[in-house]
Design an enzyme around this catalytic site. Structure first.
Site, short mmCIF file in Angstrom:
data_model
loop_
_atom_site.label_atom_id
_atom_site.label_comp_id
_atom_site.label_asym_id
_atom_site.label_seq_id
_atom_site.Cartn_x
_atom_site.Cartn_y
_atom_site.Cartn_z
N LYS A 28 0.72 -1.45 0.16
CA LYS A 28 0.14 -0.19 -0.14
C LYS A 28 1.03 1.27 -0.30
O LYS A 28 0.79 2.28 -1.25
CB LYS A 28 -1.00 -0.33 1.67
N ARG B 270 -10.85 0.08 8.29
CA ARG B 270 -9.89 -0.68 8.69
C ARG B 270 -11.40 -1.27 9.16
O ARG B 270 -10.48 -3.01 9.33
CB ARG B 270 -8.69 -1.37 9.08
N ARG C 102 11.69 -5.66 5.18
CA ARG C 102 11.52 -3.92 4.84
C ARG C 102 12.30 -2.98 5.97
O ARG C 102 12.33 -3.34 6.54
CB ARG C 102 9.74 -3.48 5.34
N ARG D 1 10.74 -0.66 11.64
CA ARG D 1 9.67 -0.54 11.89
C ARG D 1 9.81 -1.96 13.23
O ARG D 1 9.78 -3.59 12.98
CB ARG D 1 8.32 -0.94 11.37
N ARG E 1 -0.79 -9.37 13.02
CA ARG E 1 -0.92 -7.94 11.83
C ARG E 1 -2.58 -8.89 10.99
O ARG E 1 -3.49 -8.36 10.25
CB ARG E 1 -0.40 -7.41 11.77
P1 AP5 Z 1 4.72 -1.39 1.95
O1 AP5 Z 1 4.18 -0.63 0.54
O2 AP5 Z 1 5.32 -0.90 2.96
O3 AP5 Z 1 3.53 -2.20 2.58
P2 AP5 Z 1 2.27 -1.45 3.23
O4 AP5 Z 1 1.27 -2.49 2.78
O5 AP5 Z 1 2.44 -0.17 3.16
O6 AP5 Z 1 2.29 -2.11 4.57
P3 AP5 Z 1 1.98 -2.29 6.01
O7 AP5 Z 1 2.96 -3.11 7.30
O8 AP5 Z 1 2.83 -0.30 6.23
O9 AP5 Z 1 0.57 -2.11 6.18
P4 AP5 Z 1 -0.41 -2.15 7.66
O10 AP5 Z 1 -1.45 -1.67 7.20
O11 AP5 Z 1 0.06 -2.62 8.73
O12 AP5 Z 1 0.57 -0.95 8.55
P5 AP5 Z 1 0.39 0.82 8.55
O13 AP5 Z 1 1.65 1.09 8.65
O14 AP5 Z 1 -0.58 0.34 7.97
O15 AP5 Z 1 5.93 -2.70 1.78
C1 AP5 Z 1 5.91 -3.51 2.78
C2 AP5 Z 1 7.28 -4.12 1.86
O16 AP5 Z 1 7.59 -4.85 0.74
C3 AP5 Z 1 8.30 -2.95 1.82
O17 AP5 Z 1 9.76 -3.81 2.57
C4 AP5 Z 1 9.02 -2.89 0.24
O18 AP5 Z 1 9.58 -2.64 0.10
C5 AP5 Z 1 8.36 -4.23 0.28
N1 AP5 Z 1 7.51 -4.21 -1.42
C6 AP5 Z 1 6.31 -3.48 -1.58
N2 AP5 Z 1 6.19 -4.23 -3.45
C7 AP5 Z 1 6.84 -5.20 -3.39
C8 AP5 Z 1 6.74 -6.03 -4.52
N3 AP5 Z 1 5.79 -6.17 -5.41
N4 AP5 Z 1 7.15 -7.01 -4.40
C9 AP5 Z 1 8.17 -7.47 -3.70
N5 AP5 Z 1 8.50 -6.89 -2.50
C10 AP5 Z 1 7.89 -5.44 -2.52
O19 AP5 Z 1 0.14 0.38 10.05
C11 AP5 Z 1 0.71 -0.07 11.24
C12 AP5 Z 1 -0.24 -0.36 12.84
O20 AP5 Z 1 -0.03 1.15 13.13
C13 AP5 Z 1 -1.37 -1.24 12.59
O21 AP5 Z 1 -1.01 -2.31 13.31
C14 AP5 Z 1 -1.77 -0.32 13.87
O22 AP5 Z 1 -1.67 -0.91 15.14
C15 AP5 Z 1 -2.09 0.26 13.74
N6 AP5 Z 1 -3.13 1.45 12.19
C16 AP5 Z 1 -2.47 2.57 11.39
N7 AP5 Z 1 -4.06 2.15 10.66
C17 AP5 Z 1 -4.75 2.04 11.91
C18 AP5 Z 1 -6.87 2.48 11.46
N8 AP5 Z 1 -7.06 2.52 10.51
N9 AP5 Z 1 -7.29 1.95 12.57
C19 AP5 Z 1 -6.89 1.12 14.18
N10 AP5 Z 1 -4.91 1.38 13.57
C20 AP5 Z 1 -4.68 1.56 12.69
ZN ZN Z 2 2.04 1.18 4.55
#
Ligand code: AP5
Ligand code: ZN
Length: 211
Positions: free
Chosen positions: A13, A87, A126, A155, A166
Site C-alpha cells: 500500500k 480498516r 522492510r 519497524r 497483524r
Molecule cells: P509496503 O508498501 O510498506 O506495504 P504496506 O501495505 O504499506 O504494509 P504495512 O505493513 O505498512 O501495512 P499495515 O497496514 O500493516 O501498516 P500501517 O502502517 O498501516 O511494503 C512492504 C514491504 O514489501 C516493503 O519492504 C516493500 O519494499 C516491499 N514490497 C512492496 N511491494 C513489493 C513487491 N511488489 N514485491 C516485493 N516486495 C515488495 O499500520 C501499522 C499499525 O498502525 C497497525 O497495526 C495499527 O496498530 C495502527 N493503525 C494504522 N492505521 C489504523 C487504523 N485505520 N485503525 C486502527 N489502527 C491503525
Molecule cells: Zn504501509
C-alpha cells in the site's frame, strides 16, 4: 480524486501510494505513518504504543479523529489517498460521515491482494529511510548505496510473530470492507504479486491513470 488503498500488512500500500500520489498530485494520508509520527514526537499515549507494537488496531475514534482533521486541510481539497484507513466497518461508515460533512465522496477503493505466505517476508525485510520516508526491501527493493545504514529504520511491528498477528487482525476486522465497498460499487481489485513495477502498472490501469 479521493481514493482508498486497502490490503493486508506488507501488500505494498505505502509503496504504491507514493507512485499514485506523485502522478495525481494528491497527498497520501497514512494513519500508520501519522501514528508513528505521533509516537516519535512523544504524543502517542502509552496504551496505543503498546497496541501498535503488539499488532492490534488502535481505537476507531483515534484514527477517525486524525482523518477528520487531516482531510479538511487545504492540500486535501483537490483529493487525497487514504492508505491503511479505513480498516473496520465503523471506520468506513465514520469516513462516509466525515466526507459528507465536507460535501465530497469517495471515488474508488483499490484492494491489493497478496497471499499470506508472501506477506511475512515482505514485512520482515522492510526498511524505511527515516529522512525521506522511502520504503525499501532488503531483498526485492534494496536501498541505494547513498543511503546510510544508520538512516534505515526497522519497524518494531515488523517482527515475524507480530506480522502474523497483524495478518490475523486484517482477516478478522478489515477483510469485511471488501464486500462493503463492492456493494457500493466502489471496489477495484488487483493482484499485488510480482515486482513493484509490475504492480504499479496494474494500479495505474485499474485507476485509469494514463499520463
Ligand atoms: P509496503 O508498501 O510498506 O506495504 P504496506 O501495505 O504499506 O504494509 P504495512 O505493513 O505498512 O501495512 P499495515 O497496514 O500493516 O501498516 P500501517 O502502517 O498501516 O511494503 C512492504 C514491504 O514489501 C516493503 O519492504 C516493500 O519494499 C516491499 N514490497 C512492496 N511491494 C513489493 C513487491 N511488489 N514485491 C516485493 N516486495 C515488495 O499500520 C501499522 C499499525 O498502525 C497497525 O497495526 C495499527 O496498530 C495502527 N493503525 C494504522 N492505521 C489504523 C487504523 N485505520 N485503525 C486502527 N489502527 C491503525
Ligand atoms: Zn504501509
Amino acid at each position: 480524486t479521493r481514493l482508498v488503498l486497502v490490503g493486508p500488512p506488507g501488500a505494498g500500500k505505502g509503496t504504491q501510494a507514493k507512485v499514485i500520489c506523485a502522478r495525481l498530485g494528491i497527498p497520501q494520508i497514512s494513519t500508520g505513518d501519522m501514528l508513528r509520527a505521533a509516537k516519535k514526537a512523544g504524543k502517542l499515549p502509552e496504551e496505543l504504543v503498546k497496541q501498535m507494537a503488539a499488532g492490534g488496531l488502535v481505537p476507531d475514534s483515534v484514527v477517525l479523529g486524525l482523518v477528520d482533521q487531516r482531510v479538511t486541510e487545504a492540500d486535501c481539497k483537490p483529493g487525497f489517498l487514504l492508505d491503511g484507513f479505513p480498516r473496520t466497518t465503523p471506520q468506513a461508515t465514520g469516513l462516509d460521515d466525515v466526507l459528507a460533512k465536507n460535501g465530497v465522496k469517495l471515488d474508488v477503493v483499490l484492494a491489493i491482494d497478496v497471499a499470506k505466505d508472501l506477506l511475512v517476508e515482505r514485512a520482515v525485510l522492510r526498511r524505511t529511510d527515516k529522512r525521506t520516508g522511502q520504503i525499501y526491501h532488503l531483498k526485492y527493493n534494496p536501498p541505494p548505496a547513498s543511503v546510510a545504514e544508520a538512516d534505515l529504520e526497522h519497524r518494531p511491528d515488523d517482527h515475524e510473530d507480530v506480522v502474523a498477528k497483524r495478518i490475523d487482525v486484517y482477516e478478522a476486522m478489515t477483510a469485511e470492507l471488501l464486500p462493503f465497498y463492492e456493494k457500493r460499487g466502489k471496489l477495484k481489485r488487483i493482484s499485488g504479486v510480482g515486482t513493484v513495477d509490475e504492480v504499479t502498472q496494474r494500479v495505474l490501469a485499474a485507476l485509469e491513470i494514463t499520463s
